[in-house]
Design an enzyme around this catalytic site. Structure first.
Site, PDB file in Angstrom:
ATOM      1  N   ASP A  88       1.039  -1.314  -0.147  1.00 60.18           N
ATOM      2  CA  ASP A  88       0.041   0.306  -0.211  1.00 60.18           C
ATOM      3  C   ASP A  88       0.807   1.267   0.190  1.00 60.18           C
ATOM      4  OD1 ASP A  88      -2.281   1.513   0.230  1.00 60.18           O
ATOM      5  OD2 ASP A  88      -2.862   0.273   1.598  1.00 60.18           O
ATOM      6  N   ASP A  99      -3.564   7.954  -3.165  1.00 61.87           N
ATOM      7  CA  ASP A  99      -3.274   6.230  -2.638  1.00 61.87           C
ATOM      8  C   ASP A  99      -3.977   4.636  -3.537  1.00 61.87           C
ATOM      9  OD1 ASP A  99      -3.678   4.944  -0.400  1.00 61.87           O
ATOM     10  OD2 ASP A  99      -5.266   5.649   0.931  1.00 61.87           O
ATOM     11  N   HIS A 159     -11.884   6.323   1.505  1.00 56.14           N
ATOM     12  CA  HIS A 159     -12.015   6.968   2.617  1.00 56.14           C
ATOM     13  C   HIS A 159     -11.600   8.592   1.485  1.00 56.14           C
ATOM     14  CE1 HIS A 159      -7.929   6.781   2.049  1.00 56.14           C
ATOM     15  NE2 HIS A 159      -7.818   5.965   2.031  1.00 56.14           N
ATOM     16  N   HIS A 167      -6.497  10.316   5.382  1.00 55.78           N
ATOM     17  CA  HIS A 167      -8.083  10.087   5.603  1.00 55.78           C
ATOM     18  C   HIS A 167      -9.466  10.917   6.137  1.00 55.78           C
ATOM     19  CE1 HIS A 167      -6.042   5.567   5.845  1.00 55.78           C
ATOM     20  NE2 HIS A 167      -7.329   5.697   5.992  1.00 55.78           N
ATOM     21  N   GLU A 192     -11.017   1.042  -1.245  1.00 51.76           N
ATOM     22  CA  GLU A 192     -10.155  -0.282  -0.913  1.00 51.76           C
ATOM     23  C   GLU A 192     -11.119  -1.922  -0.777  1.00 51.76           C
ATOM     24  OE1 GLU A 192      -7.046   1.363   1.866  1.00 51.76           O
ATOM     25  OE2 GLU A 192      -7.801   3.380   1.832  1.00 51.76           O
ATOM     26  N   GLU A 280      -6.622  -0.477  -3.887  1.00 53.85           N
ATOM     27  CA  GLU A 280      -7.243   0.110  -4.029  1.00 53.85           C
ATOM     28  C   GLU A 280      -6.848   0.897  -4.596  1.00 53.85           C
ATOM     29  OE1 GLU A 280      -4.959   2.002  -0.303  1.00 53.85           O
ATOM     30  OE2 GLU A 280      -6.626   3.397  -0.568  1.00 53.85           O
TER      31      GLU A 280
HETATM   32 MN    MN Z   1      -3.828   2.329   1.064  1.00 55.49          MN
HETATM   33 MN    MN Z   2      -6.714   4.261   1.457  1.00 53.95          MN
END
Ligand code: MN
Ligand code: MN
Length: 295
Positions: A88, A99, A159, A167, A192, A280
């Site tokens: 990640d 992200d 998010h 976030h 995600e 994600e």
């Molecule tokens: Mn992530």
């Molecule tokens: Mn994330």
């Protein structure tokens, strides 16, 4: 105003371009016997070399771990031949964050589980548009994973993203919830899905290697002061313990922690030690669809 939004979105897109390049190279380094620390440092250094900054420490979570695992400073851990690895990555340009995460299945035994999270992400992306509700997104994700014989992880979620906030609201659930939020054009969100063959929930386990600053407050000890100055550079974004200056680090970190100004991120693992997969992407909501900036 329009121009300003475009400039902001350009930063998100630049972060996305860097992320895609780094993710591709890093995925190739995940193999039996490879060092976790080397992969994490490769990711973070490569982001900086390409003109971005890590938006959070490179997360390398394996098997029943779902998130928040990152190597410690002198970590000797290597990948095993059966590891199911979630990589990640977060990149920011001037605070604007991309992200994205992928799952690497080293044993080749978890194809169905990996595909369940990927398919859920694909299905969610298909319905993203101005006016979509997070209720619909959660429903699509949860249903897709269940149809494939697995469980969505109910207490992990996607998010929003906003400047220096990895976030931000709203929460994008991985199952259908009663209450939702409507997304609008130019919102930037990370979707995600997590799938598991376990119970469908994560619990905290083990020590945290990742922290973030929640509210700066003065500390007395000299090393703690220096440490806090260093931590302020991350502007509230999560950072790794291994990024910090090593001088009396344990004591200084404890002083900063007991001042109540840090949040820690313990490793999250599946409650029944089930295997966990994750997929994600970060997307910009458009009038009739979305733009995936991490593809
Ligand atoms: Mn992530
Ligand atoms: Mn994330």
């Amino acid at each position: 105003m329009e121009e300003e939004i475009e400039l902001i979105l350009e930063n998100y897109r630049r972060a996305g371009v860097i992320l895609v390049e780094v993710r591709k190279e890093a995925t190739g380094l995940i193999k039996d016997g490879g060092s976790l620390l080397e992969v994490a440092e490769f990711v973070e250094n490569n982001i900086r070399e390409k003109g971005g900054e890590p938006a959070f420490p490179c997360n390398i979570s394996r098997n029943e771990e779902a998130a928040h695992a990152t190597p410690s400073i002198d970590d000797q851990t290597v990948f095993g031949k059966d590891d199911l690895v979630k990589l990640d990555i977060g990149v920011h340009i001037d605070g604007y964050i991309a992200d994205s995460a992928v799952t690497v299945d080293l044993s080749g035994n978890y194809g169905g589980l990996v595909k369940a999270a990927e398919a859920a992400l694909d299905e969610a992306i298909k319905i993203m548009r101005d006016g979509v509700s997070t209720i619909e997104i959660g429903e699509v994700i949860g249903t897709t994973i269940k149809e494939r014989g697995y469980k969505p992880v109910v207490n992990l979620s996607g998010h929003g993203l906003s400047r220096y906030d990895s976030h931000a609201p709203p929460t994008i659930p991985n199952v259908k919830y009663e209450h939702g939020v409507t997304l609008h054009e130019n919102n930037v969100v990370a979707i995600e899905p997590f799938a598991t063959d376990g119970g469908g929930k994560v619990v905290e386990s083990g020590n945290a290697e990742i922290f973030s600053l929640i509210k700066p407050k003065p500390v007395r000890m000299r090393e703690a002061k220096k440490l806090l100055d260093e931590i302020k550079n991350y502007q509230g974004l999560p950072f790794a313990k291994r990024w910090l200056p090593r001088e009396r680090l344990e004591l200084a970190l404890r002083k900063v922690e007991t001042a109540g100004i840090l949040r820690d991120y313990p490793v999250l693992r599946e409650e029944e030690k089930g295997m966990v997969s994750q997929a994600e992407h970060t997307v910009i909501i458009k009038k009739d669809g979305c733009e995936v900036i991490t593809k």
